[in-house]
Motif scaffolding. Sequence first.
Motif, PDB file in Angstrom:
ATOM      1  N   LEU A   4       0.845  -1.196   0.000  1.00  0.00           N
ATOM      2  CA  LEU A   4       0.000   0.000   0.000  1.00  0.00           C
ATOM      3  C   LEU A   4       0.877   1.240   0.000  1.00  0.00           C
ATOM      4  CD1 LEU A   4      -2.334  -1.100   2.957  1.00  0.00           C
ATOM      5  CD2 LEU A   4      -2.845  -1.344   0.525  1.00  0.00           C
ATOM      6  N   ILE A   5       0.391   2.288  -0.661  1.00  0.00           N
ATOM      7  CA  ILE A   5       1.048   3.583  -0.574  1.00  0.00           C
ATOM      8  C   ILE A   5      -0.019   4.566  -0.117  1.00  0.00           C
ATOM      9  CG2 ILE A   5       2.168   5.445  -1.864  1.00  0.00           C
ATOM     10  CD1 ILE A   5       3.338   3.345  -3.716  1.00  0.00           C
ATOM     11  N   SER A   6       0.332   5.375   0.863  1.00  0.00           N
ATOM     12  CA  SER A   6      -0.627   6.362   1.345  1.00  0.00           C
ATOM     13  C   SER A   6      -0.459   7.644   0.550  1.00  0.00           C
ATOM     14  CB  SER A   6      -0.414   6.636   2.834  1.00  0.00           C
ATOM     15  OG  SER A   6      -1.171   5.731   3.583  1.00  0.00           O
ATOM     16  N   CYS A   7      -1.351   7.861  -0.389  1.00  0.00           N
ATOM     17  CA  CYS A   7      -1.313   9.083  -1.190  1.00  0.00           C
ATOM     18  C   CYS A   7      -1.770  10.247  -0.306  1.00  0.00           C
ATOM     19  CB  CYS A   7      -2.231   8.932  -2.395  1.00  0.00           C
ATOM     20  SG  CYS A   7      -2.412  10.461  -3.334  1.00  0.00           S
ATOM     21  N   PRO A   8      -1.024  11.343  -0.316  1.00  0.00           N
ATOM     22  CA  PRO A   8      -1.438  12.465   0.534  1.00  0.00           C
ATOM     23  C   PRO A   8      -2.799  13.042   0.112  1.00  0.00           C
ATOM     24  CG  PRO A   8       0.441  13.064  -0.858  1.00  0.00           C
ATOM     25  CD  PRO A   8       0.221  11.596  -1.021  1.00  0.00           C
ATOM     26  N   HIS A   9      -3.224  12.744  -1.099  1.00  0.00           N
ATOM     27  CA  HIS A   9      -4.512  13.269  -1.555  1.00  0.00           C
ATOM     28  C   HIS A   9      -5.629  12.237  -1.465  1.00  0.00           C
ATOM     29  CE1 HIS A   9      -2.092  16.536  -3.008  1.00  0.00           C
ATOM     30  NE2 HIS A   9      -1.407  15.724  -3.775  1.00  0.00           N
ATOM     31  N   CYS A  10      -5.302  10.973  -1.594  1.00  0.00           N
ATOM     32  CA  CYS A  10      -6.336   9.936  -1.730  1.00  0.00           C
ATOM     33  C   CYS A  10      -6.365   8.941  -0.574  1.00  0.00           C
ATOM     34  CB  CYS A  10      -6.133   9.142  -3.019  1.00  0.00           C
ATOM     35  SG  CYS A  10      -6.015  10.172  -4.495  1.00  0.00           S
ATOM     36  N   GLY A  11      -5.352   8.954   0.292  1.00  0.00           N
ATOM     37  CA  GLY A  11      -5.308   7.963   1.362  1.00  0.00           C
ATOM     38  C   GLY A  11      -4.624   6.692   0.906  1.00  0.00           C
ATOM     39  N   PRO A  12      -4.631   5.659   1.790  1.00  0.00           N
ATOM     40  CA  PRO A  12      -3.914   4.426   1.445  1.00  0.00           C
ATOM     41  C   PRO A  12      -4.549   3.731   0.245  1.00  0.00           C
ATOM     42  CG  PRO A  12      -5.067   4.205   3.560  1.00  0.00           C
ATOM     43  CD  PRO A  12      -5.243   5.617   3.110  1.00  0.00           C
ATOM     44  N   ARG A  13      -3.728   3.371  -0.703  1.00  0.00           N
ATOM     45  CA  ARG A  13      -4.214   2.706  -1.916  1.00  0.00           C
ATOM     46  C   ARG A  13      -3.273   1.567  -2.272  1.00  0.00           C
ATOM     47  NH1 ARG A  13      -7.657   5.605  -5.235  1.00  0.00           N
ATOM     48  NH2 ARG A  13      -8.936   6.999  -3.975  1.00  0.00           N
ATOM     49  N   PRO A  14      -3.798   0.538  -2.956  1.00  0.00           N
ATOM     50  CA  PRO A  14      -2.937  -0.576  -3.368  1.00  0.00           C
ATOM     51  C   PRO A  14      -1.868  -0.114  -4.357  1.00  0.00           C
ATOM     52  CG  PRO A  14      -5.174  -0.811  -4.257  1.00  0.00           C
ATOM     53  CD  PRO A  14      -5.201   0.333  -3.300  1.00  0.00           C
ATOM     54  N   LYS A  15      -0.742  -0.761  -4.289  1.00  0.00           N
ATOM     55  CA  LYS A  15       0.397  -0.329  -5.111  1.00  0.00           C
ATOM     56  C   LYS A  15       0.093  -0.412  -6.598  1.00  0.00           C
ATOM     57  CE  LYS A  15       2.981  -4.682  -5.496  1.00  0.00           C
ATOM     58  NZ  LYS A  15       2.598  -5.573  -4.418  1.00  0.00           N
ATOM     59  N   GLU A  16      -0.887  -1.249  -6.967  1.00  0.00           N
ATOM     60  CA  GLU A  16      -1.237  -1.391  -8.382  1.00  0.00           C
ATOM     61  C   GLU A  16      -1.746  -0.079  -8.978  1.00  0.00           C
ATOM     62  OE1 GLU A  16      -2.118  -3.434  -5.973  1.00  0.00           O
ATOM     63  OE2 GLU A  16      -1.433  -5.433  -6.553  1.00  0.00           O
ATOM     64  N   GLU A  17      -2.158   0.858  -8.125  1.00  0.00           N
ATOM     65  CA  GLU A  17      -2.652   2.135  -8.643  1.00  0.00           C
ATOM     66  C   GLU A  17      -1.517   3.108  -8.969  1.00  0.00           C
ATOM     67  OE1 GLU A  17      -7.105   2.486  -6.644  1.00  0.00           O
ATOM     68  OE2 GLU A  17      -5.634   4.037  -6.212  1.00  0.00           O
ATOM     69  N   PHE A  18      -0.285   2.729  -8.662  1.00  0.00           N
ATOM     70  CA  PHE A  18       0.836   3.664  -8.809  1.00  0.00           C
ATOM     71  C   PHE A  18       1.823   3.181  -9.879  1.00  0.00           C
ATOM     72  CE2 PHE A  18      -0.957   4.026  -4.643  1.00  0.00           C
ATOM     73  CZ  PHE A  18      -0.936   5.377  -4.343  1.00  0.00           C
ATOM     74  N   ALA A  19       2.506   4.134 -10.468  1.00  0.00           N
ATOM     75  CA  ALA A  19       3.556   3.801 -11.435  1.00  0.00           C
ATOM     76  C   ALA A  19       4.833   4.509 -11.008  1.00  0.00           C
ATOM     77  CB  ALA A  19       3.155   4.250 -12.830  1.00  0.00           C
ATOM     78  N   VAL A  20       5.934   3.766 -11.011  1.00  0.00           N
ATOM     79  CA  VAL A  20       7.190   4.342 -10.541  1.00  0.00           C
ATOM     80  C   VAL A  20       7.858   5.116 -11.673  1.00  0.00           C
ATOM     81  CG1 VAL A  20       8.646   2.362 -11.104  1.00  0.00           C
ATOM     82  CG2 VAL A  20       9.284   3.872  -9.213  1.00  0.00           C
ATOM     83  N   ARG A  21       8.491   6.206 -11.321  1.00  0.00           N
ATOM     84  CA  ARG A  21       9.156   7.031 -12.316  1.00  0.00           C
ATOM     85  C   ARG A  21      10.673   7.106 -12.057  1.00  0.00           C
ATOM     86  NH1 ARG A  21       7.651  10.482 -16.983  1.00  0.00           N
ATOM     87  NH2 ARG A  21       9.551  11.666 -17.283  1.00  0.00           N
ATOM     88  N   GLY A  22      11.092   6.644 -10.896  1.00  0.00           N
ATOM     89  CA  GLY A  22      12.530   6.616 -10.652  1.00  0.00           C
ATOM     90  C   GLY A  22      13.001   7.667  -9.655  1.00  0.00           C
ATOM     91  N   ASP A  23      14.298   7.718  -9.521  1.00  0.00           N
ATOM     92  CA  ASP A  23      14.975   8.540  -8.511  1.00  0.00           C
ATOM     93  C   ASP A  23      14.432   9.972  -8.475  1.00  0.00           C
ATOM     94  OD1 ASP A  23      16.754   9.836  -6.831  1.00  0.00           O
ATOM     95  OD2 ASP A  23      18.477   8.680  -7.565  1.00  0.00           O
ATOM     96  N   ALA A  24      13.962  10.365  -7.302  1.00  0.00           N
ATOM     97  CA  ALA A  24      13.375  11.705  -7.174  1.00  0.00           C
ATOM     98  C   ALA A  24      14.401  12.743  -6.750  1.00  0.00           C
ATOM     99  CB  ALA A  24      12.233  11.674  -6.159  1.00  0.00           C
ATOM    100  N   THR A  25      15.626  12.314  -6.481  1.00  0.00           N
ATOM    101  CA  THR A  25      16.611  13.281  -6.012  1.00  0.00           C
ATOM    102  C   THR A  25      17.348  13.945  -7.172  1.00  0.00           C
ATOM    103  OG1 THR A  25      18.338  11.607  -5.826  1.00  0.00           O
ATOM    104  CG2 THR A  25      16.952  11.959  -3.889  1.00  0.00           C
ATOM    105  N   LEU A  26      17.161  13.381  -8.379  1.00  0.00           N
ATOM    106  CA  LEU A  26      17.839  13.966  -9.532  1.00  0.00           C
ATOM    107  C   LEU A  26      17.147  15.263  -9.931  1.00  0.00           C
ATOM    108  CD1 LEU A  26      18.026  10.675 -11.577  1.00  0.00           C
ATOM    109  CD2 LEU A  26      19.990  11.839 -10.566  1.00  0.00           C
ATOM    110  N   LEU A  27      17.934  16.301 -10.127  1.00  0.00           N
ATOM    111  CA  LEU A  27      17.367  17.574 -10.572  1.00  0.00           C
ATOM    112  C   LEU A  27      17.783  17.818 -12.012  1.00  0.00           C
ATOM    113  CD1 LEU A  27      17.886  19.863  -7.459  1.00  0.00           C
ATOM    114  CD2 LEU A  27      15.781  18.793  -8.271  1.00  0.00           C
ATOM    115  N   ARG A  28      16.832  18.234 -12.822  1.00  0.00           N
ATOM    116  CA  ARG A  28      17.137  18.471 -14.233  1.00  0.00           C
ATOM    117  C   ARG A  28      18.153  19.611 -14.341  1.00  0.00           C
ATOM    118  NH1 ARG A  28      15.056  21.240 -18.833  1.00  0.00           N
ATOM    119  NH2 ARG A  28      15.155  19.945 -20.704  1.00  0.00           N
TER     120      ARG A  28
END
Lengths: 92, 185, 994
Positions: A4-28
Amino acid sequence: MASLISCPHCGPRPKEEFAVRGDATLLRPAPEASDEAWHAYVYLRANPRGVHVEHWQHVGGCRRFLVVERNTLTHDVLSVADAAEVAQGGAA
Amino acid sequence: MSDLSSLPVAFDWQHPLSAILTSDVRAVDHLEILARPSIARVIAAAGESVAVAAILGGMAGVRAAGPQEWIVLDDDPQAALPARLAERLGSLAFVLDAGDGEVCLRLSGPHCRRILAKGVGLDLHPDVFGLGDGGFVLCHAIRMHLSRTGDNLFEILAPRSYATSLLDALKRMGREFDLSVGLSG
Amino acid sequence: MSAHRLLTGGLIDRGKPLSFTFDGRRHSGFAGDTLASALLADGVSLMGRSFKYHRPRGVMTAGSAEPNALVTVGGGTRREPNLRATMVELHETLTAVSQNRWPSLATDFGALNDRLSALLSAGFYYKTFMWPSAFWEKLYEPLIRRAAGLGRATLKRDPDAYEKAWAFCDLLVIGAGPAGLMAALTAGRAGLRVILADEDFRLGGWLLSETRLIDGRPAHDFAAILVEELAALPNVTLLPRSTVFGWYDDNVFGAVERVQKHLPIPSDKQPVERIWRIVAKRALMATGAEERPLVFGGNDRPGVMMAGAALTYAARYGVAVGKRVAVVTASDSGRQTAAALARRGVEVVALIDARTASAQASPMPEGARTLTGAHVVDTLGRLSVEGLVTVRAGFEERLDCDAVAMAGGWNPRVHLACQHGAKPVWSDVHQAFLPPDVGPDFQAAGAAAGLSTLAEALGDGVRKATAVVADLGRSAPTVPLPEIDAEEAASGAAASPVWLMPGARSKAFVDFQNDVHAGDLALALREGFGHAEHAKRYTTNAMATDQGKLSGVNASGLLAAMKGLSPAEVGITTYRPFYTPVSFGALAGTARDEEAVPHRLSPLDGWAKAQGAMFVEAGLWHRPAYFPRPGEKDWRASVDREVRTVRAAVGLCDVSTLGKIELFGPDAAEFLNRLYCNPMLRLPVGKARYGLMLREDGMVFDDGTVSRLGHQHYLITTTTAMAAKVMSHLEHAAQVLWPALQVRFASVSEQWAQMSLAGPKARQVLQAVVEDDLSAEAVPPLAAQAVTLRGGLRGRLFRISFSGELAYELAVPAGHGRAVAEAIMAAGRAHGICPYGLEALNVLRIEKGHVTHAELDGRTTPDDVGLGHMLARQKPDFIGKRLSERYGLTAADRGQLVGLVPVDRQRMIRAGAHLLREGAKPSTLNDQGHVTSACYSPTLGHPIALALLKSGRERLGERVLVWDRLHKEEFLAEVVSPVFVDPDNRKIEPKEPA
Ligand SMILES: [Zn+2]
């Protein structure tokens, strides 16, 4: 990965609702940044054992990009925040 | 020029589920397909979400649809919600007509939570998902908007192109409870 | 009455006899029986053959750990193999057959393996079949697979339905035995949302086998009263026939409910099995304990079984597993079971206790001999046990018996708690592996936590649930503990377990399903595979479908004893989901056949069907491929006709599936300027522009159009295939890359039906349904405007062409799409209009040299596909700008888009074929490029193709070899311009009104 991932807008949701995009620390990099900086931004990725900060998009829900801090070893999700709010340092 | 006399002066409007078979008898658990509600999507302009929320707060049929976004719905096809809202909100928000892009379904009956549990990974217990709560969820790989509009009443908004598949899924989910399906109006 | 059915007692309905068959023979049982209990009642002790040696085997347990009694149940489309007879609920007309035997269970040729067992030692497969390797694939493996014995699944389509469902609760209680029932009751009375799941069809667990009274009534009545109260609580959900098979992250549990597997004919209103994903704030593992077999010579002969199972058959099913039962034990629990068996009317002839001095001697029934300090060294009989041989103080004795009940102590069922990697913890006090501490969200209760008495288990359920209730901020009611008649005393320090009874005269089995005996483990140890995980792989111990529920701990104990260590040091193999096997049907749920993925229908779907379209699946979409007419002999005839009609007259194509995104806001232009590689800032209102998006690595991401509908209002289109990815790309850019930009956008793909009207007559036809002036002055090429249709319907009109013809894309609100399309068809009839599908669309764009994802395959740059002029390098920034400047992406010898025409005009070119220099040896080493798109051009009258060829633009006129190794084709083609038709773009705006 957590079940489960707790979306700050939607609450806890199954991971199947999410898609990973990768490292968030990289800055363009700026357009004029060095070749090395651009190469690193586009191609180089860490594969950490332990805490990892990633972008996950809630594609099945609010469609917001989230900054998910999680532990690749224990699968614990440590924090979830809206990416735009993080990028703007607080309130959107 | 072509012969225009044979052409219609107005173009029929067709519901994407108009061809489905409806149930002969309405069961205790029932899925109602709204005939043609007026639906508007409202997206607050940058920095205006509080002002938009305040205006929408006084209206009926407003569903939260994520940060700075709302869906507003009126069963009356003549409600002309998009135009009215655009006028009301002015530069505070962008208003889009979604009356053709979304289908609206209402699921009612004592088993509606158990029916939804077969597709939606969301705790729908009234203590957790109360009256007026809503959001986008995945149901059998279809992203839809789900909101609670009553004790045993849920409203579903789904993209038109998925309507047939979603209806098939909901019928399967409701088969155990003899879910009936009908078009309103 | 059947041979072994006791005259009274048991939780069976003697008023409801059920008839069934096993291996073709008719049997009868009662409602409430399992297949195993009914067979035992009818005197059937031989139920299977073992995997490797094909030894005759009987039922060992009365539950889900059963290693031997695997059967195939049902026939035809519902034939299901490898079911444990102990878990199959009896129903009328049930048919079951045994497995792994030929020609019959009693006479099995495979049993020769047993005679040859000296050759079939542990590690045998690895050692013998290693060389030569080709033999493995062709000879050994098929032979082994044929001989190795599990049942065969049907190849027919499963007629039944399956599903998955979510459940949420405050407390999940796994197991409805003494601890589980009391825990559920405590939490249920406190108002918690409780789910109580148990793999059995009747809730009660060990209470259903207990022979003592609780609160003055039979234990099963006590259980029934608790279940009745729980069933009446609205906040409690009871899930019988439901195995919790997995513990996943965030306290999400997987369970499989066998909804209708116990019914002769399942109703089509319900699934036969349902997977539950249970999100539990807290969970209690009240899964009880598994009795440990004793390892002695001949311990696998049919009739030898677990003592607790023998008691369950007697107490719950009213079945005596034998007329003369010998109990073999190394613990007090064996003595207690012997006494309980006698209480239930089963004749116990002997109690053989390996211990010399018993800590707690329960009174033995009359006529039963007690042999202390005795070991069993062998059993007698062939297809069922007829006696056993004991040795006591050096003296050997033969005992007649027709069943042997063995009680080696108890293993808490710790599996679920270990599925995240935590290891069971060996306890010297309990002489057993206990569950690890995995935190407060998931705790063990009762026998699963190592408690050994009924009173302790009942109390532990109350205590653990009370703690959960308090933890969740509620107050728990006081749940009084019941009085137990003749409670056994907790046996303080357990005696050392007997891992192996010495002096075995025949094989002493550890793993019954996989035929691993004590000697195999000794061999593993000698050869250096003494760790539990190594021994498992070497011997296959605990690798069978029962996953070592009976054998795992014994193997660990045996290895430890042989090494002179504690089992703690040898360890135990890893426990993973699933706890017991789960059917593929249940795992698939509803995701099968055409329901596996949703499909999407265009608003013009009904129109296309009425026009007789043949459809093709494009992603999730069902799209018209072509529209056959009577007399057309194949699809090509239809496509050719559609293309000619568009080029000569007019055609209508559904393009509603294109992604459509509307953007608003003061920074919308800047946002688009950064997303597309070509300039967007100066696009005038009312105009459309072709746009190309790159990935950050400089490769083309997607193409489409950008239309400016208002000062701060844009509409972009994407390809059908990339619509979802482009939307995410925009969201990423807006939310992550440039959150400060004031831009808002939304997909409007669903709102609009969009149709392309193309051909010289397009304007005249369209003018019939649109009220606004459509002249070239009013709607010039690349116009993008709002229009009013006849009757006042508002739409959007785009003067966009991908075919090279005069063409419009008309968008109308989706609900009106069909009516508008029909009106256009009616208006076009006089002009010879036809609908055209994806195939013709593809031919038209190839003829005109327009690229799609066949060319934009993620490896091509704008320049590769002839669009290098679109790169606006003067822009300060756009996605892909920086890396598109790399040398490798601008090198002159990159593949470049060209056209191909076969020298022999009859040869069809296939997409995917390689291009080589003329005369070059056919080899990928000589590769010069490849064909990306190919078709027959009805306009030119011969096949054409688009290709990416090294430095292709410099090679027009050259001949290249088209080499398709897959289809064994080699022929020459001429390199030409990729624009085959109307290279000067004269047709976009015909000079003369057609
Ligand atoms: Zn969300």
